[in-house]
Write a protein that holds these residues in place. Structure first.
Motif, PDB file in Angstrom:
ATOM      1  N   ARG A 121     102.791 -16.536   5.874  1.00 23.70           N
ATOM      2  CA  ARG A 121     103.207 -16.961   7.211  1.00 23.70           C
ATOM      3  C   ARG A 121     103.138 -15.827   8.229  1.00 23.70           C
ATOM      4  NH1 ARG A 121     103.758 -17.787  11.552  1.00 23.70           N
ATOM      5  NH2 ARG A 121     105.168 -19.134  12.737  1.00 23.70           N
ATOM      6  N   TRP A 122     103.344 -14.592   7.784  1.00 30.92           N
ATOM      7  CA  TRP A 122     103.359 -13.466   8.706  1.00 30.92           C
ATOM      8  C   TRP A 122     101.998 -12.786   8.859  1.00 30.92           C
ATOM      9  CZ3 TRP A 122     107.429 -10.791  11.352  1.00 30.92           C
ATOM     10  CH2 TRP A 122     108.654 -11.473  11.332  1.00 30.92           C
ATOM     11  N   HIS A 123     101.020 -13.195   8.081  1.00 28.59           N
ATOM     12  CA  HIS A 123      99.761 -12.449   8.066  1.00 28.59           C
ATOM     13  C   HIS A 123      99.075 -12.444   9.430  1.00 28.59           C
ATOM     14  CE1 HIS A 123      96.363 -10.477   6.164  1.00 28.59           C
ATOM     15  NE2 HIS A 123      95.556 -11.305   6.797  1.00 28.59           N
ATOM     16  N   GLY A 124      99.080 -13.572  10.114  1.00 28.29           N
ATOM     17  CA  GLY A 124      98.396 -13.662  11.399  1.00 28.29           C
ATOM     18  C   GLY A 124      99.258 -13.326  12.588  1.00 28.29           C
ATOM     19  N   GLN A 125     100.490 -12.883  12.347  1.00 31.04           N
ATOM     20  CA  GLN A 125     101.417 -12.643  13.468  1.00 31.04           C
ATOM     21  C   GLN A 125     100.970 -11.509  14.385  1.00 31.04           C
ATOM     22  OE1 GLN A 125     103.977  -9.976  13.860  1.00 31.04           O
ATOM     23  NE2 GLN A 125     104.470 -10.891  15.843  1.00 31.04           N
ATOM     24  N   ALA A 183     115.056 -14.817   9.299  1.00 36.52           N
ATOM     25  CA  ALA A 183     115.872 -15.082  10.476  1.00 36.52           C
ATOM     26  C   ALA A 183     115.025 -15.027  11.751  1.00 36.52           C
ATOM     27  CB  ALA A 183     117.027 -14.077  10.554  1.00 36.52           C
ATOM     28  N   LEU A 184     114.130 -14.047  11.841  1.00 38.80           N
ATOM     29  CA  LEU A 184     113.269 -13.932  13.013  1.00 38.80           C
ATOM     30  C   LEU A 184     112.309 -15.107  13.106  1.00 38.80           C
ATOM     31  CD1 LEU A 184     112.382 -10.117  12.980  1.00 38.80           C
ATOM     32  CD2 LEU A 184     113.987 -11.298  14.484  1.00 38.80           C
ATOM     33  N   GLN A 185     111.761 -15.511  11.970  1.00 38.54           N
ATOM     34  CA  GLN A 185     110.837 -16.645  11.966  1.00 38.54           C
ATOM     35  C   GLN A 185     111.541 -17.913  12.418  1.00 38.54           C
ATOM     36  OE1 GLN A 185     108.525 -16.927   8.371  1.00 38.54           O
ATOM     37  NE2 GLN A 185     108.123 -19.112   8.667  1.00 38.54           N
ATOM     38  N   ALA A 186     112.757 -18.126  11.933  1.00 41.27           N
ATOM     39  CA  ALA A 186     113.522 -19.321  12.311  1.00 41.27           C
ATOM     40  C   ALA A 186     113.843 -19.323  13.800  1.00 41.27           C
ATOM     41  CB  ALA A 186     114.806 -19.398  11.488  1.00 41.27           C
ATOM     42  N   ALA A 187     114.050 -18.125  14.367  1.00 36.11           N
ATOM     43  CA  ALA A 187     114.405 -18.023  15.785  1.00 36.11           C
ATOM     44  C   ALA A 187     113.187 -17.947  16.690  1.00 36.11           C
ATOM     45  CB  ALA A 187     115.277 -16.786  15.996  1.00 36.11           C
ATOM     46  N   GLY A 188     111.985 -17.920  16.097  1.00 38.42           N
ATOM     47  CA  GLY A 188     110.778 -17.796  16.900  1.00 38.42           C
ATOM     48  C   GLY A 188     110.643 -16.435  17.551  1.00 38.42           C
ATOM     49  N   ARG A 189     111.154 -15.396  16.889  1.00 35.53           N
ATOM     50  CA  ARG A 189     111.128 -14.042  17.459  1.00 35.53           C
ATOM     51  C   ARG A 189     110.495 -13.049  16.467  1.00 35.53           C
ATOM     52  NH1 ARG A 189     113.722 -13.143  22.014  1.00 35.53           N
ATOM     53  NH2 ARG A 189     113.824 -10.916  21.523  1.00 35.53           N
ATOM     54  N   MET A 190     109.369 -13.417  15.913  1.00 34.36           N
ATOM     55  CA  MET A 190     108.750 -12.581  14.887  1.00 34.36           C
ATOM     56  C   MET A 190     108.346 -11.200  15.416  1.00 34.36           C
ATOM     57  SD  MET A 190     106.558 -15.636  13.095  1.00 34.36           S
ATOM     58  CE  MET A 190     105.781 -14.710  11.786  1.00 34.36           C
ATOM     59  N   GLU A 191     108.065 -11.117  16.723  1.00 35.95           N
ATOM     60  CA  GLU A 191     107.678  -9.831  17.293  1.00 35.95           C
ATOM     61  C   GLU A 191     108.804  -8.803  17.238  1.00 35.95           C
ATOM     62  OE1 GLU A 191     109.459 -12.289  20.583  1.00 35.95           O
ATOM     63  OE2 GLU A 191     108.046 -12.635  18.937  1.00 35.95           O
ATOM     64  N   ASP A 192     110.044  -9.255  17.033  1.00 41.86           N
ATOM     65  CA  ASP A 192     111.172  -8.329  16.976  1.00 41.86           C
ATOM     66  C   ASP A 192     111.146  -7.435  15.733  1.00 41.86           C
ATOM     67  OD1 ASP A 192     112.116  -9.186  19.370  1.00 41.86           O
ATOM     68  OD2 ASP A 192     114.039  -9.941  18.640  1.00 41.86           O
ATOM     69  N   MET A 193     110.360  -7.813  14.725  1.00 44.93           N
ATOM     70  CA  MET A 193     110.231  -6.938  13.563  1.00 44.93           C
ATOM     71  C   MET A 193     109.702  -5.572  13.986  1.00 44.93           C
ATOM     72  SD  MET A 193     110.790  -6.767  10.308  1.00 44.93           S
ATOM     73  CE  MET A 193     110.797  -8.413   9.590  1.00 44.93           C
ATOM     74  N   ASN A 194     108.872  -5.563  15.017  1.00 44.15           N
ATOM     75  CA  ASN A 194     108.296  -4.320  15.526  1.00 44.15           C
ATOM     76  C   ASN A 194     109.123  -3.712  16.650  1.00 44.15           C
ATOM     77  OD1 ASN A 194     106.207  -2.309  15.888  1.00 44.15           O
ATOM     78  ND2 ASN A 194     105.525  -3.455  17.678  1.00 44.15           N
ATOM     79  N   LEU A 195     109.969  -4.511  17.291  1.00 42.87           N
ATOM     80  CA  LEU A 195     110.710  -4.052  18.464  1.00 42.87           C
ATOM     81  C   LEU A 195     112.164  -3.711  18.160  1.00 42.87           C
ATOM     82  CD1 LEU A 195     109.368  -6.709  21.009  1.00 42.87           C
ATOM     83  CD2 LEU A 195     108.545  -4.369  20.660  1.00 42.87           C
ATOM     84  N   ARG A 196     112.773  -4.453  17.251  1.00 45.95           N
ATOM     85  CA  ARG A 196     114.180  -4.217  16.886  1.00 45.95           C
ATOM     86  C   ARG A 196     114.244  -4.099  15.354  1.00 45.95           C
ATOM     87  NH1 ARG A 196     118.391  -7.805  20.207  1.00 45.95           N
ATOM     88  NH2 ARG A 196     117.415  -9.583  19.171  1.00 45.95           N
ATOM     89  N   PRO A 197     113.860  -2.960  14.832  1.00 44.95           N
ATOM     90  CA  PRO A 197     113.635  -2.803  13.391  1.00 44.95           C
ATOM     91  C   PRO A 197     114.917  -2.759  12.574  1.00 44.95           C
ATOM     92  CG  PRO A 197     113.380  -0.705  14.504  1.00 44.95           C
ATOM     93  CD  PRO A 197     113.549  -1.729  15.586  1.00 44.95           C
ATOM     94  N   VAL A 198     114.764  -3.117  11.304  1.00 46.14           N
ATOM     95  CA  VAL A 198     115.838  -3.033  10.309  1.00 46.14           C
ATOM     96  C   VAL A 198     115.213  -2.487   9.031  1.00 46.14           C
ATOM     97  CG1 VAL A 198     117.401  -4.354   8.837  1.00 46.14           C
ATOM     98  CG2 VAL A 198     117.205  -4.921  11.270  1.00 46.14           C
ATOM     99  N   GLY A 199     115.763  -1.402   8.515  1.00 52.42           N
ATOM    100  CA  GLY A 199     115.234  -0.819   7.292  1.00 52.42           C
ATOM    101  C   GLY A 199     116.330  -0.396   6.352  1.00 52.42           C
ATOM    102  N   THR A 200     115.972   0.450   5.386  1.00 49.16           N
ATOM    103  CA  THR A 200     116.942   1.011   4.441  1.00 49.16           C
ATOM    104  C   THR A 200     117.104   2.507   4.644  1.00 49.16           C
ATOM    105  OG1 THR A 200     115.198   1.452   2.808  1.00 49.16           O
ATOM    106  CG2 THR A 200     116.331  -0.686   2.658  1.00 49.16           C
ATOM    107  N   GLY A 201     116.352   3.088   5.597  1.00 54.50           N
ATOM    108  CA  GLY A 201     116.188   4.527   5.699  1.00 54.50           C
ATOM    109  C   GLY A 201     117.397   5.298   6.178  1.00 54.50           C
ATOM    110  N   PRO A 202     117.240   6.608   6.343  1.00 59.21           N
ATOM    111  CA  PRO A 202     118.373   7.481   6.651  1.00 59.21           C
ATOM    112  C   PRO A 202     118.970   7.273   8.033  1.00 59.21           C
ATOM    113  CG  PRO A 202     116.311   8.713   6.719  1.00 59.21           C
ATOM    114  CD  PRO A 202     115.994   7.368   6.157  1.00 59.21           C
TER     115      PRO A 202
END
Length: 525
Positions: A121-125, A183-202
């Motif tokens: 689902r995210w491949h063509g985003q 959650a982003l896909q359900a909200a129609g905000r997939m571009e936020d993966m690049n704009l409002r990131p969430v990770g595991t890092g330091p």
């Protein structure tokens, strides 16, 4: 009233005691999902600060160490890798996302498959596609990524791949949250993966003002333990002289990539320190072989022979670089030390142009980035030296300056005649220089800015990747270098030394051979 004053003073003292590291960096990040990009300034702001990978490199080295995977197994045929994940790895909690679970195998599957499975689902985003996955040909290499259970991931390869573990430590394979993606896909905000990131890092992303500042807080739940810093700030300062001035004034704790001509000044300043290290880096001019007359290798060879690399190393790098002849430096195993940089030979260059029907020369546009970067302290001066060299054989050069992100975007699309760039290894393996920059498949992916494709070259790379015998790989890569030199898709320029200036209060900073900057082990006195 007295109580309010006491509370205010307490808050002020807490703020003052917070350990903050301010880094004067050279460019704005292109975004915060590094799978889409490849500039080192973007990696610093994303994969290095915000995310982790299954395996990672020990800081300042090319040695692999466990990360999100605490251990792994490899099948006897080299085609199946099984990774056992750490327990309890926490994702970031932010105002825009609150995770309900720790890292699981589903997050790894999502992070890989979105890049390589056209049906995902995210491949063509992303409009620009998955830059590194395409350049590394992961769609053809990886057959499947499956969750065996919550803490076990199995990766099946189509063939044995000698550099595969090192590949997994690269930033484009950072592990993102599948729960956040849903959650982003359900909200129609997939571009936020690049704009409002969430990770595991330091570090946890807080805010970004384009061309100005990126702000982070320490991740309190970081699986390696909270870092010594409380806050990390990237202050974007494209000009190297300005970065040094701000470092001296105490506005920054770290000034990235000072001009080599200022190194002695930094060393003699009792409040500063200079960190240097050899980089796995080559600076070059990529020649677009799809544009005439650069489709004729004699024209490309002539440009190489007309180039005075030693003068560039002296004038631009102050001697903090050596002339380049191969696609990677001598610190990379399999470097062909029998074929150093060709000396300038104007007579032979003119002869080649004459044989190509270009006795009167030709014109081209040379694209460069605005401002200095990690690999070139003065792109404009470099371009002007090339302009003067090439004018001596009748080649008229128009220098075109573009913002770095725009330059990368347009060179990926093949719009350029020639472009001044650099390549820093991401994994310490020769394949990482050769496949992304010269493989036929990397033309479509955009990382092969020369747009050069030779089937016999591709065959050598494929054979080298499929054998674990380093001696055989070494011989194959030397043969590949010979083909590259003969066809001249690049004009290699220099192998630069990497340098970072810091205040004396900074400890724990290491110079990466990959040209990246990770601040998880840094402290301030």
């Amino acid at each position: 009233m007295k109580r309010l004053i006491v509370l205010a003073l307490t808050a002020a003292s807490v703020a003052a005691s917070a350990k903050t590291l301010t880094v004067c960096t050279e460019a704005s990040p292109d975004g915060f999902d590094y799978s889409l990009f490849h500039a080192n300034s973007t990696a610093d702001a994303s994969s290095e600060a915000l995310y982790n990978r299954l395996v990672e490199f020990e800081p300042g080295t090319t040695k692999l160490m466990p990360a999100l995977a605490e251990r792994w197994d490899v099948s006897a045929d080299g085609r199946t890798y099984t990774f056992h994940l750490r327990a309890g790895v926490a994702f970031h909690t932010t105002p825009w996302f609150r995770p309900t679970r720790p890292l699981t195998a589903d997050d790894v599957v999502y992070s890989f498959m979105r890049q390589i499975d056209p049906k995902h689902r995210w491949h063509g985003q992303p409009r620009q596609g998955w830059y590194y996955a395409a350049a590394m040909q992961f769609g053809q290499l990886v057959k499947s990524v499956t969750a065996v259970d919550a803490r076990t991931v199995r990766i099946e390869l189509a063939r044995p791949e000698a550099p595969f573990l090192a590949d997994l430590a690269m930033g484009f394979l950072s592990v993102l949250s599948a729960e956040y993606a849903q959650a982003l896909q359900a909200a129609g905000r997939m571009e936020d993966m690049n704009l409002r990131p969430v990770g595991t890092g330091p570090f946890v992303f807080r805010s970004y003002v384009k061309d100005a500042v990126v702000r982070y807080d320490a991740h309190p739940g970081y699986f390696r333990g909270k870092v010594a810093l409380d806050k990390l700030i990237f202050s974007i300062s494209p000009d190297a002289a300005t970065r040094l001035q701000r470092l001296k004034a105490g506005e920054c704790d770290i000034g990235l990539y000072p001009m080599p001509q200022t190194w002695d000044e930094i060393r003699s300043d009792g409040k500063l320190q200079l960190l240097t290290g050899p980089g796995l880096v080559t600076t070059f001019v990529g020649l677009n072989v799809e544009h005439k007359p650069l489709d004729d290798r004699r024209a490309r060879q002539a440009l190489g022979l007309a180039t005075d690399r030693a003068s560039i190393a002296r004038a631009v790098y102050g001697g903090a670089a050596s002339p380049a002849g191969n696609p990677y430096p001598p610190s990379q195993w399999s470097y062909d030390d029998k074929a150093g940089p060709a000396p300038q030979d104007l007579a032979k260059a003119r002869e080649l142009l004459q044989r190509a029907g270009l006795a009167n020369g030709f014109a081209l546009k040379l694209w460069i980035r605005a401002g200095a970067g990690a690999t070139n302290p003065n792109p404009k001066a470099t371009a002007e030296l090339l302009q003067a060299d090439w004018a001596r054989i009748g080649v008229k050069v128009e220098i075109v300056t573009l913002e770095f992100g725009e330059l990368l975007k347009r060179t990926r699309a093949g719009e350029h005649d020639a472009t001044l760039l650099a390549w820093a290894s991401d994994n310490g393996d020769p394949d990482n220089f050769l496949t992304p920059n010269f493989a036929c498949a990397a033309v479509a992916g955009g990382s092969n800015v020369a747009r050069w494709c030779r089937k016999d070259f591709d065959a050598l790379l494929a054979e080298a990747r499929e054998t674990a015998d380093q001696g055989k790989r070494d011989a194959l890569y030397r043969r590949a270098q010979a083909l590259y030199r003969d066809d001249a898709p690049w004009v290699p320029l220099t192998y630069p030394t990497t340098a970072i200036a810091t205040s004396q209060r900074v400890t724990g900073m290491k110079v990466s051979p990959f040209g990246l900057n990770n601040y998880s082990a840094v402290d301030v006195k």
